[in-house]
Design a protein around this motif. Structure first.
Motif, PDB file in Angstrom:
ATOM      1  N   TYR A 110      29.789  74.092  54.521  1.00  0.00           N
ATOM      2  CA  TYR A 110      29.936  75.412  55.113  1.00  0.00           C
ATOM      3  C   TYR A 110      28.544  76.003  55.292  1.00  0.00           C
ATOM      4  N   ARG A 111      28.438  77.064  56.082  1.00  0.00           N
ATOM      5  CA  ARG A 111      27.154  77.704  56.337  1.00  0.00           C
ATOM      6  C   ARG A 111      27.089  79.066  55.655  1.00  0.00           C
ATOM      7  N   GLN A 112      25.885  79.415  55.231  1.00  0.00           N
ATOM      8  CA  GLN A 112      25.691  80.711  54.583  1.00  0.00           C
ATOM      9  C   GLN A 112      24.320  81.253  54.966  1.00  0.00           C
ATOM     10  N   ASN A 113      24.243  82.562  55.206  1.00  0.00           N
ATOM     11  CA  ASN A 113      22.970  83.209  55.498  1.00  0.00           C
ATOM     12  C   ASN A 113      22.352  83.739  54.214  1.00  0.00           C
ATOM     13  N   LEU A 114      21.082  83.405  54.007  1.00  0.00           N
ATOM     14  CA  LEU A 114      20.338  83.912  52.865  1.00  0.00           C
ATOM     15  C   LEU A 114      19.167  84.738  53.375  1.00  0.00           C
ATOM     16  N   TYR A 115      18.921  85.865  52.707  1.00  0.00           N
ATOM     17  CA  TYR A 115      17.916  86.818  53.147  1.00  0.00           C
ATOM     18  C   TYR A 115      16.736  86.794  52.175  1.00  0.00           C
ATOM     19  N   HIS A 116      15.581  86.321  52.673  1.00  0.00           N
ATOM     20  CA  HIS A 116      14.375  86.264  51.860  1.00  0.00           C
ATOM     21  C   HIS A 116      13.738  87.650  51.786  1.00  0.00           C
ATOM     22  N   GLN A 117      12.625  87.753  51.063  1.00  0.00           N
ATOM     23  CA  GLN A 117      12.000  89.048  50.818  1.00  0.00           C
ATOM     24  C   GLN A 117      11.720  89.822  52.110  1.00  0.00           C
TER      25      GLN A 117
END
Length: 740
Positions: free
Chosen positions: A716-723
Motif C-alpha cells: 500500500y502507499r502512504q504519504n510521509l511529511y518530513h521537516q
C-alpha cells in the motif's frame, strides 16, 4: 512472582480493576470461574495473570482470527511468550507452532474452536501439561446467545480427551440470566465462582437518531468531530460498499470490511484501520469481535442491530482505554424489516434440527423487539440497556441523548383510544404507515381504493403531526396495548391490554421532547464529555508522543495501541516522567515495555519541556486572542519532528498548538486538501480516485510517497511529511484555519 508483581511488570498496572483480583484468586486456587464483564473492563487480565502463575500451558479458545492476532501481539509486546493456531497459518507454520508448544516455549496458546478436534492438536494437548482452558466470548456456546457457534460445543469433548481435567475459566461481556445458566451447564463448570461486575461503561455516550438522511447524519457527526476515528456498522454488504464509497469520494480516510471481500483484502483493510493508516472502518458485524484497538473514538450504527447484546458488544468497541467515546445509532423503519428478513433466512444455524432452529428464530424475534423498543424509548438509554442485562440502574445517567434532551410529560389517553379504535375498524390488516395515513385523513389513492376513507376514525387525528402519531404508536407497542407482527411487512394488531385502555379514564403519560436551544446545541455538538482531556494536558506533547508511538509501531510492524494506548500517553502527559521510576508509575508502562521503549519516550518528554520553557506561557484564555495572534503563536512555537510523520500526526501537532489559544481545530482531510490545492499532492489516477500521492513539487517540499507492506504481505502507499513539509504547513496556518 506474585499476581501483583506480574500485573506491574508485564502489564504496567499497579492495581486490579473491579472483579479481576477475585477471579484470579479463584483460578489460582483451582476453581472454575465465569466472568461477566463489559468490554474494556479487563477480562483478559483475569486469565493471563494466572497463566503466568501456573506451571503449565493455558489454552484460550477464541472465535475469531483477528481477536487472537491482537491478543498475541499485545502479549508478546509485554514480554509474555504466546502464540495462536488457526486457519490463517500455513501447514508448516501450524506444525512449527505445535513443535514450539511441545518444547515449552509458550505460556498461552490461542486456538480456534475448530482446532479442538484436529488429531495433531489433540495429540499435542494430551502430551502437554494443560493447566487451564479459557473460553473467551463464552456466550457463543449458548444457542440462546446472539452469537451461537456450534463449534463451541466441541470444547467439552476436547477437555474429556485430556488425561487430567484442567481449570476451566469462561468470560463474556454480554449474558442474560438464561445465557449465563447455559454457559455453566454446557461447559460443565464445577461449582464456578461467578463474578458479574456490571455492564455499565460510564465513558460511553449513547444516542439514537432518526434522520431522514442517514449519510448526512454521519457527515454532520464527522464534521463536528474532525479528528476522531471509529467504526460505522451497516446491516448489509451493499450498504457497506455504498457508505464507504461515498465517504472516500468525500475525501474521508475510510476503508471497508465484510464477508464478501477476499481474505487478503479483509486482512489489508483491517490492518490499515488497526495501524491508523485509515481512520474510519465501515463494516458489517463480521468485523470487530475481540478487536483490541484502544483508540476507537466512536461507533456509529448506520442500521439498527438485531438485538441489544450485539449492539452493546459492538458499541463497546469504542473507548476501550477508558477515554470518552460516542455510540450513535441511526434508526429507520426499514431496519426492522431488514433484520426480520435476516432472522428468517439465516443459514448460520444449519447444524440445528428444524424444531430447534425455529425456537432459536423465535427467540431472535423477541430480542429484535427489545432492540426496537430501545430505539423508541424516551427513558434513559443507558438504564434501558443495563436493565435488559439485569443490572439495577437509575433513570438518569446524564450521558445519553435522552438524558440530555428536555422532556415534558403529556397525557395521550384520548389519542391512544383513537389509535386503538382505528386499528379495530381497519380489522388489524395494515401496517403503521397505513394506520397513520388513515388517522390523518390522507387522500392517497391507496386509502381510497381500500375504502379506508369511509371509516369513522378516518381523519380523527388530522391535526397531529405524523412523527408524533408514530411516537404514540411506538409507546403503545412498548406497553403492549398494540403489537406488530413478526413478518416481512409488519401488521398492527391489538394487544393484550387494549380493552383495559378503552375502558379506562386513567391518564396514559408519555414523555415527549420539548425542544430548547440548549438541548439542540448539545445534540449538534455530540458528546459533551468528549473533550475531557482538552486543556488538562499538554496537547503538543501528546501529539509528539503519538508521533513516536507511530514510528515505533512501524518499526515493529504492530498496531500503535500495542506499543502504548492513548490512555497511557495521556497519563504520560499528565505526569511528565523524568526517569525510569517516574515512567513505571505511568498506567500501562511495565518493566518490559520500559526496557523496549521507555528511554525514547522520556527523551521526547524532556525535549518538549525544554521547548515549552523557551516559548513561554500561552496567552490567557481571558484575553481572547485574535486569529492573527493565534497564527503567530503557532509559527513561533511549532517544532517539526525529526522523523517523517503521516498526515494524522502532523494534524495533531498543529492542533496541539491551536487548542492552546482557542477553539480552532484542523482535520487530516483539510490538511490533505490544502496540500492538493498547493499542488503538492495529486490523485494517483486520472479519474481523481484512489490515494493522494506526492507531486514533483511536493517531493521538493519534503513529502514522500512510500511503499509499505502490511502483515498480510500486501503493498500500500502512504504519504510521509518530513521537516520541510511540516514547517510548510505551520507557515501557512492562516490559510489553513481561514475556512474553519
Amino acid at each position: 512472582m506474585s499476581k501483583e508483581q506480574i500485573l506491574k511488570q508485564y502489564f504496567g498496572y499497579i492495581a486490579f480493576r473491579e472483579g479481576q483480583e477475585a477471579l484470579i484468586d479463584h483460578i489460582v486456587d483451582g476453581d472454575d470461574v465465569l466472568g461477566i464483564m463489559p468490554t474494556g473492563a479487563g477480562k483478559s487480565i483475569c486469565f493471563q495473570v494466572p497463566a503466568m502463575l501456573y506451571d503449565g500451558i493455558t489454552i484460550v479458545v477464541s472465535p475469531l482470527i483477528s481477536l487472537m492476532k491482537d491478543q498475541v501481539q499485545s502479549l508478546i509486546a509485554n514480554g509474555i511468550p504466546a502464540a495462536y493456531i488457526n486457519s490463517s497459518l500455513s501447514a508448516n507454520q501450524t506444525q512449527k507452532a505445535i513443535e514450539n508448544a511441545r518444547n515449552g516455549k509458550y505460556k498461552i496458546i490461542y486456538v480456534a474452536p475448530e482446532r479442538l478436534d484436529v488429531d495433531e492438536f489433540v495429540s499435542f494437548a494430551r502430551s502437554a501439561n494443560i493447566a487451564m482452558v479459557t473460553v473467551d466470548e463464552a456466550h457463543c456456546v449458548s444457542q440462546w446467545g446472539q452469537d451461537f457457534r456450534p463449534s463451541y460445543l466441541k470444547i467439552t469433548e476436547f477437555i474429556d480427551k485430556l488425561p487430567k481435567r484442567p481449570v476451566i475459566s469462561a468470560f463474556t461481556a454480554t449474558a442474560t440470566r438464561e445465557v449465563k445458566d447455559d454457559i455453566i451447564k454446557i461447559l460443565r463448570l464445577k461449582q464456578p465462582f461467578i463474578a458479574a461486575t456490571g455492564f455499565d461503561r460510564e465513558n460511553l455516550y449513547f444516542e439514537v437518531q432518526k434522520p431522514k438522511d442517514k449519510y448526512q447524519a454521519v457527515i454532520r457527526f464527522l464534521q463536528n468531530n474532525p479528528d476522531k476515528g471509529g467504526i460505522i456498522y451497516c446491516a448489509t454488504r451493499k450498504t457497506v460498499e455504498q457508505v464507504c464509497g461515498d465517504l472516500q469520494n468525500d475525501h474521508y480516510n475510510a476503508t471497508r470490511y465484510h464477508a464478501g471481500l477476499s481474505e487478503s483484502e479483509r486482512t489489508t483493510n483491517q490492518d490499515d484501520f488497526l495501524y491508523d493508516r485509515k481512520t474510519i472502518m465501515v463494516a458489517t458485524n463480521a468485523f470487530g469481535m475481540g478487536i483490541d484497538k484502544s483508540n476507537v473514538n466512536f461507533v456509529i450504527h448506520y442500521n439498527m442491530p438485531k438485538n441489544i447484546e450485539s449492539y452493546y458488544q459492538e458499541a463497546g468497541r469504542a473507548g476501550r482505554d477508558g477515554t470518552n467515546a460516542d455510540c450513535i445509532l441511526l434508526y429507520g423503519g426499514q431496519d426492522v424489516i431488514t433484520n426480520q428478513f435476516l432472522i428468517d433466512h439465516t443459514s448460520e444455524q444449519n447444524e440445528l434440527d428444524s424444531e430447534t432452529l425455529e425456537l432459536v428464530k423465535e427467540k431472535e424475534r423477541e430480542r429484535l423487539k427489545q432492540m426496537t423498543y430501545y430505539c423508541h424509548t424516551m427513558d434513559c438509554l443507558r438504564s434501558y440497556i443495563l436493565r435488559y442485562f439485569g443490572d439495577r440502574s437509575g433513570n438518569y445517567c446524564g450521558n445519553c441523548s435522552n438524558c440530555k434532551q428536555n422532556f415534558e410529560t403529556v397525557d395521550i389517553l384520548d389519542y391512544s383510544k383513537k389509535i386503538v379504535s382505528c386499528i379495530y375498524r381497519m380489522r388489524e390488516r395494515y401496517g403503521v404507515q397505513m394506520l397513520i395515513d388513515t388517522l390523518r385523513g390522507s387522500r392517497g389513492e391507496k386509502i381510497q381504493n381500500l375504502h379506508l376513507d369511509q371509516l369513522s376514525t378516518y381523519g380523527i387525528m388530522k391535526e397531529v403531526p405524523q412523527s408524533r402519531i408514530r411516537e404514540m404508536i411506538n409507546y403503545l407497542v412498548i406497553n403492549e396495548y398494540i403489537v406488530l407482527t413478526n413478518t416481512e411487512f409488519p401488521v398492527v394488531k391489538l394487544g393484550t391490554k387494549y380493552k383495559t385502555l378503552l375502558d379506562s379514564d386513567q391518564p396514559i403519560l408519555m414523555k415527549v421532547v420539548r425542544e430548547s436551544e440548549r438541548a439542540q446545541k448539545e445534540m449538534k455538538s455530540g458528546n459533551s464529555k468528549s473533550s475531557k482531556y482538552v486543556g488538562e494536558i499538554d496537547q503538543h506533547l501528546f501529539a509528539e508522543l503519538k508521533g513516536l508511538r507511530f514510528q515505533i509501531a512501524e518499526e515493529n510492524r504492530v498496531p500503535a495501541f500495542v506499543v502504548f494506548s492513548d490512555a497511557t500517553l495521556l497519563d504520560m502527559c499528565r505526569k511528565k516522567p523524568v526517569n525510569k521510576d517516574d515512567m513505571l508509575a505511568v498506567s500501562g508502562v511495565g518493566e518490559v515495555k520500559f526496557q523496549r521503549y521507555g528511554e525514547r519516550f522520556l527523551k521526547i518528554i524532556s525535549q518538549n519541556s525544554a521547548v515549552t520553557a523557551n516559548v513561554g506561557q500561552p496567552i490567557s484564555a481571558d484575553s481572547a486572542p485574535s486569529i492573527g495572534e493565534i497564527c503567530e503563536y503557532v509559527k513561533r512555537s511549532f517544532v517539526p519532528s525529526v522523523e517523517a510523520v503521516p498526515v494524522s500526526i502532523l494534524t495533531d501537532m498543529l492542533n496541539s498548538l491551536l487548542l492552546q489559544k482557542g477553539d480552532y481545530k484542523l482535520s487530516a482531510i483539510k490538511l490533505t486538501n490544502f496540500f492538493m490545492k498547493k499542488g503538492l499532492l495529486q490523485p494517483e489516477n486520472v479519474e481523481g480516485k484512489g490515494n493522494r500521492v506526492a507531486t514533483e513539487l511536493g517531493k521538493e517540499h519534503g513529502i514522500a510517497t512510500v511503499e509499505r507492506t502490511n502483515s498480510a504481505g500486501n503493498a500500500y502507499r502512504q504519504n510521509l511529511y518530513h521537516q520541510q513539509a511540516q514547517q510548510y504547513a505551520a507557515d501557512h496556518i492562516e490559510e489553513l484555519i481561514g475556512g474553519i
